[in-house]
Write a protein that holds these residues in place. Structure first.
Motif, PDB file in Angstrom:
ATOM      1  N   ILE A  75     -11.658  37.358  27.262  1.00 44.07           N
ATOM      2  CA  ILE A  75     -12.393  36.172  27.704  1.00 44.07           C
ATOM      3  C   ILE A  75     -11.910  34.998  26.870  1.00 44.07           C
ATOM      4  CG2 ILE A  75     -14.659  35.113  27.938  1.00 44.07           C
ATOM      5  CD1 ILE A  75     -15.783  37.913  28.341  1.00 44.07           C
TER       6      ILE A  75
ATOM      7  N   THR B  69     -14.856  40.379  18.680  1.00 44.21           N
ATOM      8  CA  THR B  69     -14.527  38.972  18.566  1.00 44.21           C
ATOM      9  C   THR B  69     -13.151  38.834  17.914  1.00 44.21           C
ATOM     10  OG1 THR B  69     -15.542  38.755  16.396  1.00 44.21           O
ATOM     11  CG2 THR B  69     -16.960  38.386  18.321  1.00 44.21           C
TER      12      THR B  69
ATOM     13  N   ILE C 282     -16.802  45.694  22.383  1.00 47.32           N
ATOM     14  CA  ILE C 282     -16.624  44.240  22.450  1.00 47.32           C
ATOM     15  C   ILE C 282     -16.234  43.778  21.049  1.00 47.32           C
ATOM     16  CG2 ILE C 282     -17.699  42.012  22.916  1.00 47.32           C
ATOM     17  CD1 ILE C 282     -19.781  43.499  24.623  1.00 47.32           C
TER      18      ILE C 282
ATOM     19  N   SER D 241     -12.511  34.240  23.086  1.00 47.68           N
ATOM     20  CA  SER D 241     -13.866  34.440  22.587  1.00 47.68           C
ATOM     21  C   SER D 241     -14.061  35.896  22.175  1.00 47.68           C
ATOM     22  CB  SER D 241     -14.876  34.057  23.669  1.00 47.68           C
ATOM     23  OG  SER D 241     -16.164  34.425  23.275  1.00 47.68           O
ATOM     24  N   ASN D 242     -13.772  36.802  23.085  1.00 55.50           N
ATOM     25  CA  ASN D 242     -13.872  38.214  22.749  1.00 55.50           C
ATOM     26  C   ASN D 242     -12.983  39.062  23.643  1.00 55.50           C
ATOM     27  OD1 ASN D 242     -15.938  39.192  25.019  1.00 55.50           O
ATOM     28  ND2 ASN D 242     -16.744  37.293  24.152  1.00 55.50           N
TER      29      ASN D 242
ATOM     30  N   ARG E 211     -12.661  42.945  25.335  1.00 55.83           N
ATOM     31  CA  ARG E 211     -13.538  44.070  25.710  1.00 55.83           C
ATOM     32  C   ARG E 211     -12.726  45.206  26.303  1.00 55.83           C
ATOM     33  NH1 ARG E 211     -19.079  41.454  27.620  1.00 55.83           N
ATOM     34  NH2 ARG E 211     -19.038  39.593  26.327  1.00 55.83           N
TER      35      ARG E 211
ATOM     36  N   THR F 106     -12.497  34.962  32.742  1.00 57.21           N
ATOM     37  CA  THR F 106     -12.223  36.319  32.285  1.00 57.21           C
ATOM     38  C   THR F 106     -10.914  36.832  32.857  1.00 57.21           C
ATOM     39  OG1 THR F 106     -14.603  36.711  32.230  1.00 57.21           O
ATOM     40  CG2 THR F 106     -13.169  38.636  32.211  1.00 57.21           C
TER      41      THR F 106
END
Lengths: 113, 115
Positions: A93, A51, A49, A31-32, A34, A101
């Motif tokens: 994530i 994507t 963050i 999803s992303n 970080r 996570t």
């Protein structure tokens, strides 16, 4: 197994110099991704963050890049300051059920005067 | 100051005991996350609640449980404590769920020492 690996484990640089921290991941799809900064004994602070479709994201002197083809991300710190001394943690994530996570072990950065 | 509060700051207890850690999210945030950080395992995601309901579960032991109350504060209950449970426990909050790109704001943590 989904993993996030960071390098180097630790790094010492002189104040004012630039540095780049690496993050390799096998998590896919995600999803992303970080990047966090964590001072010793304190909670992590979000830096960037991104994507899956983003290539770069900046936050002041911090610039994160993402190469989805090679599954690599990097965090570039420009004109380092003593206050940049901290651990930098890469986090992915997953985009699968459960969104568990996954944290990298972090890079410990020491900035010396 | 992230706006996330955690109590207590430090907790020392014995093996076999039960403790409760408390977290108040930032005003307006609906999601609460719990994380464990130990020296040998680094940061690990435990569990997430969104507006009172469990949203995601990570590496949370069966001896651990959590809940989010109607006022959105959350509690993490740790029971039958073992020496290996000694760690920093962080709470974080965000507006929505973590599959979005919302920033998570971390609290100062609770340092748990099990003797």
């Amino acid at each position: 197994k989904n993993q996030v690996e960071q390098s180097p484990q630790s790094l010492i640089i002189l104040e004012g110099k630039n540095c780049t921290l690496q993050c390799n991941y096998t998590v896919s799809p995600f999803s992303n991704l970080r990047w966090y900064k964590q001072d010793t004994g304190r909670g992590p602070v979000s830096l960037t963050i991104m994507t899956f479709s983003e290539n770069t994201k900046s936050n002041g002197r911090y610039t994160a890049t993402l190469d989805a083809d090679t599954k690599q991300s990097s965090l570039h710190i420009t004109a380092s300051q003593l206050s940049d001394s901290a651990s930098y943690i890469c986090v992915v994530i997953p985009n699968t059920g459960g969104f568990k996570t996954i944290f990298g072990a972090g890079t410990r950065l020491f900035v010396k005067a | 100051d992230s706006g996330v509060t955690q109590t207590p700051k430090h907790l020392i207890t014995a093996t076999g005991q039960r403790v409760t850690l408390r977290c108040s999210p930032r005003s307006g945030d609906l999601s609460v996350y719990w994380y464990q950080q130990s020296l040998d395992q680094g940061l690990q995601f435990l569990i997430q609640y969104y507006n009172g309901e469990e949203r995601a579960k990570g590496n949370i032991l069966e001896r651990f449980s959590a809940q989010q109350f109607p006022d959105l504060h959350s509690e993490l209950n740790l029971s039958s404590l073992e020496l290996g449970d000694s760690a920093l426990y962080f709470c974080a909050s965000s507006v929505a769920t973590h599959d979005s790109t919302d920033t998570q704001y971390f609290g100062p943590g609770t340092r748990l020492t099990v003797l």
